[in-house]
Design a protein around this motif. Structure first.
Motif, mmCIF file in Angstrom:
data_model
loop_
_atom_site.group_PDB
_atom_site.id
_atom_site.type_symbol
_atom_site.label_atom_id
_atom_site.label_comp_id
_atom_site.label_asym_id
_atom_site.label_seq_id
_atom_site.Cartn_x
_atom_site.Cartn_y
_atom_site.Cartn_z
ATOM 1 N N ALA A 46 0.782 -1.147 0.027
ATOM 2 C CA ALA A 46 -0.070 0.063 -0.047
ATOM 3 C C ALA A 46 0.931 1.432 -0.063
ATOM 4 C CB ALA A 46 -0.867 0.056 1.085
ATOM 5 N N ALA A 47 2.097 1.208 0.774
ATOM 6 C CA ALA A 47 2.905 2.278 0.669
ATOM 7 C C ALA A 47 3.393 2.674 -0.643
ATOM 8 C CB ALA A 47 4.103 2.163 1.774
ATOM 9 N N ASN A 48 3.694 1.599 -1.567
ATOM 10 C CA ASN A 48 4.190 1.884 -2.758
ATOM 11 C C ASN A 48 3.066 2.404 -3.555
ATOM 12 O OD1 ASN A 48 6.149 2.119 -4.844
ATOM 13 N ND2 ASN A 48 5.591 0.360 -5.690
ATOM 14 N N GLY A 49 1.846 1.935 -3.251
ATOM 15 C CA GLY A 49 0.744 2.191 -4.224
ATOM 16 C C GLY A 49 0.620 3.613 -4.099
ATOM 17 N N ALA A 50 0.622 4.413 -2.852
ATOM 18 C CA ALA A 50 0.369 5.708 -2.622
ATOM 19 C C ALA A 50 1.298 6.524 -3.433
ATOM 20 C CB ALA A 50 0.565 5.912 -1.246
ATOM 21 N N LYS A 51 2.523 5.855 -3.589
ATOM 22 C CA LYS A 51 3.400 6.709 -4.412
ATOM 23 C C LYS A 51 3.327 6.689 -5.758
ATOM 24 C CE LYS A 51 7.210 5.872 -0.875
ATOM 25 N NZ LYS A 51 8.520 5.109 -0.615
ATOM 26 N N ILE A 52 2.690 5.544 -6.279
ATOM 27 C CA ILE A 52 2.360 5.526 -7.524
ATOM 28 C C ILE A 52 1.225 6.341 -8.100
ATOM 29 C CG2 ILE A 52 1.283 3.790 -9.234
ATOM 30 C CD1 ILE A 52 3.002 1.614 -7.869
ATOM 31 N N MET A 53 0.432 6.707 -7.141
ATOM 32 C CA MET A 53 -0.779 7.419 -7.371
ATOM 33 C C MET A 53 -0.602 8.774 -7.702
ATOM 34 S SD MET A 53 -3.789 5.718 -6.498
ATOM 35 C CE MET A 53 -4.904 7.001 -5.943
ATOM 36 N N TYR A 54 0.601 9.229 -6.962
ATOM 37 C CA TYR A 54 1.105 10.559 -7.379
ATOM 38 C C TYR A 54 2.055 10.794 -7.967
ATOM 39 C CZ TYR A 54 4.010 10.236 -2.980
ATOM 40 O OH TYR A 54 5.007 10.035 -1.979
ATOM 41 N N ASN A 55 2.720 9.826 -8.543
ATOM 42 C CA ASN A 55 3.725 10.118 -9.346
ATOM 43 C C ASN A 55 3.682 10.062 -10.844
ATOM 44 O OD1 ASN A 55 6.253 9.128 -10.912
ATOM 45 N ND2 ASN A 55 7.369 7.946 -9.323
ATOM 46 N N ARG A 56 4.148 11.373 -11.296
ATOM 47 C CA ARG A 56 3.770 11.644 -12.657
ATOM 48 C C ARG A 56 4.316 10.724 -13.576
ATOM 49 N NH1 ARG A 56 4.366 18.040 -11.381
ATOM 50 N NH2 ARG A 56 2.636 18.286 -9.982
ATOM 51 N N GLY A 57 5.098 10.156 -13.414
ATOM 52 C CA GLY A 57 5.823 9.103 -14.622
ATOM 53 C C GLY A 57 5.276 7.708 -14.246
ATOM 54 N N LEU A 58 4.289 7.345 -13.533
ATOM 55 C CA LEU A 58 3.709 6.154 -13.220
ATOM 56 C C LEU A 58 2.069 6.405 -13.304
ATOM 57 C CD1 LEU A 58 5.939 4.744 -10.377
ATOM 58 C CD2 LEU A 58 5.929 3.955 -12.684
ATOM 59 N N GLY A 59 1.589 6.030 -12.329
ATOM 60 C CA GLY A 59 -0.055 6.285 -12.344
ATOM 61 C C GLY A 59 -0.619 7.547 -12.345
ATOM 62 N N ASN A 60 -0.200 8.511 -11.688
ATOM 63 C CA ASN A 60 -0.420 9.993 -11.713
ATOM 64 C C ASN A 60 -2.027 10.029 -11.319
ATOM 65 O OD1 ASN A 60 -0.291 12.622 -11.343
ATOM 66 N ND2 ASN A 60 -0.096 12.840 -13.891
ATOM 67 N N CYS A 61 -2.726 9.035 -10.698
ATOM 68 C CA CYS A 61 -4.142 8.961 -10.352
ATOM 69 C C CYS A 61 -4.616 10.116 -9.958
ATOM 70 C CB CYS A 61 -4.576 7.845 -9.269
ATOM 71 S SG CYS A 61 -3.646 6.284 -9.781
ATOM 72 N N ILE A 62 -3.949 10.998 -9.073
ATOM 73 C CA ILE A 62 -4.518 12.242 -8.598
ATOM 74 C C ILE A 62 -4.536 13.506 -9.481
ATOM 75 C CG2 ILE A 62 -3.799 11.727 -6.158
ATOM 76 C CD1 ILE A 62 -1.428 13.801 -6.450
ATOM 77 N N ALA A 63 -4.069 13.311 -10.839
ATOM 78 C CA ALA A 63 -4.250 14.129 -11.937
ATOM 79 C C ALA A 63 -5.859 14.011 -12.214
ATOM 80 C CB ALA A 63 -3.438 13.898 -13.150
ATOM 81 N N CYS A 64 -6.520 13.000 -12.180
ATOM 82 C CA CYS A 64 -7.725 13.033 -12.335
ATOM 83 C C CYS A 64 -8.875 12.877 -11.219
ATOM 84 C CB CYS A 64 -8.083 11.852 -13.202
ATOM 85 S SG CYS A 64 -7.302 12.183 -15.031
ATOM 86 N N HIS A 65 -8.282 12.407 -10.039
ATOM 87 C CA HIS A 65 -9.222 11.904 -8.881
ATOM 88 C C HIS A 65 -8.430 12.734 -7.626
ATOM 89 C CE1 HIS A 65 -10.805 8.468 -10.764
ATOM 90 N NE2 HIS A 65 -9.670 8.398 -11.289
ATOM 91 N N GLU A 66 -9.367 13.169 -6.795
ATOM 92 C CA GLU A 66 -8.936 13.885 -5.465
ATOM 93 C C GLU A 66 -9.006 12.521 -4.533
ATOM 94 O OE1 GLU A 66 -10.541 16.949 -2.121
ATOM 95 O OE2 GLU A 66 -11.889 16.563 -4.108
ATOM 96 N N VAL A 67 -8.041 12.524 -3.927
ATOM 97 C CA VAL A 67 -7.747 11.742 -2.472
ATOM 98 C C VAL A 67 -7.255 12.564 -1.310
ATOM 99 C CG1 VAL A 67 -6.231 9.624 -1.808
ATOM 100 C CG2 VAL A 67 -6.930 10.036 -4.167
ATOM 101 N N THR A 68 -8.080 12.646 -0.309
ATOM 102 C CA THR A 68 -7.715 13.588 0.618
ATOM 103 C C THR A 68 -6.488 12.960 1.359
ATOM 104 O OG1 THR A 68 -10.192 13.919 0.962
ATOM 105 C CG2 THR A 68 -8.654 14.435 2.918
ATOM 106 N N ALA A 69 -6.295 11.751 1.707
ATOM 107 C CA ALA A 69 -5.114 11.058 2.378
ATOM 108 C C ALA A 69 -3.660 11.886 1.682
ATOM 109 C CB ALA A 69 -5.229 9.709 2.279
ATOM 110 N N LEU A 70 -3.864 12.045 0.350
ATOM 111 C CA LEU A 70 -2.922 12.321 -0.374
ATOM 112 C C LEU A 70 -2.761 13.933 -0.540
ATOM 113 C CD1 LEU A 70 -2.527 9.686 -3.002
ATOM 114 C CD2 LEU A 70 -1.127 9.889 -1.133
#
Length: 157
Positions: A46-70
């Motif tokens: 899960a810790a690595n998953g969080a990094k992927i969520m905001y890493n612009r070179g990987l998932g960058n999920c927060i570019a489209c989704h809001e995540v309060t924890a991040l």
């Protein structure tokens, strides 16, 4: 002695699972786009998953989704739904399917397929404007998918 043999067998099984992840074209989707089986057979980090969520070179999920924890990470998008509470409303299999290829669950989704390598209309090669050479690598690896799913399962109300 017996404990050592069991430990070695478990380590070998984990290594073998990582060495032989499910290939993108071999993923089995359920009727509603869910993917029951782990792609690697190894629990996600899960810790690595969080990094992927905001890493612009990987998932960058927060570019489209809001995540309060991040919230410490900049540039949360509003294109997709907020992911807060996702772990309460979706199963691990549903989340895995959505991250692998959201179009299997939501037909008109603009979310990219993070673990797909074929069936594209005409994918480009980065910023060159030329057609991509085959085979195309998935955006995320099988273990990175499992890591993101593990993180999403922690997002509970």
């Amino acid at each position: 002695m017996r404990l050592t043999v069991i430990s070695i067998a478990a380590a070998f099984a984990a290594t073998t699972a990582l060495a032989n992840p499910v290939a993108p074209d071999d993923v089995v989707f359920g009727e509603y786009g869910e993917v029951e089986a782990s792609l690697t057979g190894v629990p996600g980090d899960a810790a690595n998953g969080a990094k992927i969520m905001y890493n612009r070179g990987l998932g960058n999920c927060i570019a489209c989704h809001e995540v309060t924890a991040l919230k410490d990470q900049p540039f949360h998008g509003e294109v997709g739904p907020t992911l807060d509470g996702t772990g309460d409303v979706r199963t691990e299999a549903e989340l895995r399917g959505i991250v692998i290829n959201a179009k299997m669950t939501f037909e008109g989704s603009v979310m990219p397929a993070f673990y797909r390598t074929s069936g594209f209309t005409r994918p480009g090669d980065g910023y060159t404007g030329k057609a991509a050479k085959m085979p195309i690598a998935p955006i995320l690896s099988a273990q990175e998918i499992e890591d993101v799913v593990a993180y999403l399962m922690t997002l509970k109300d």
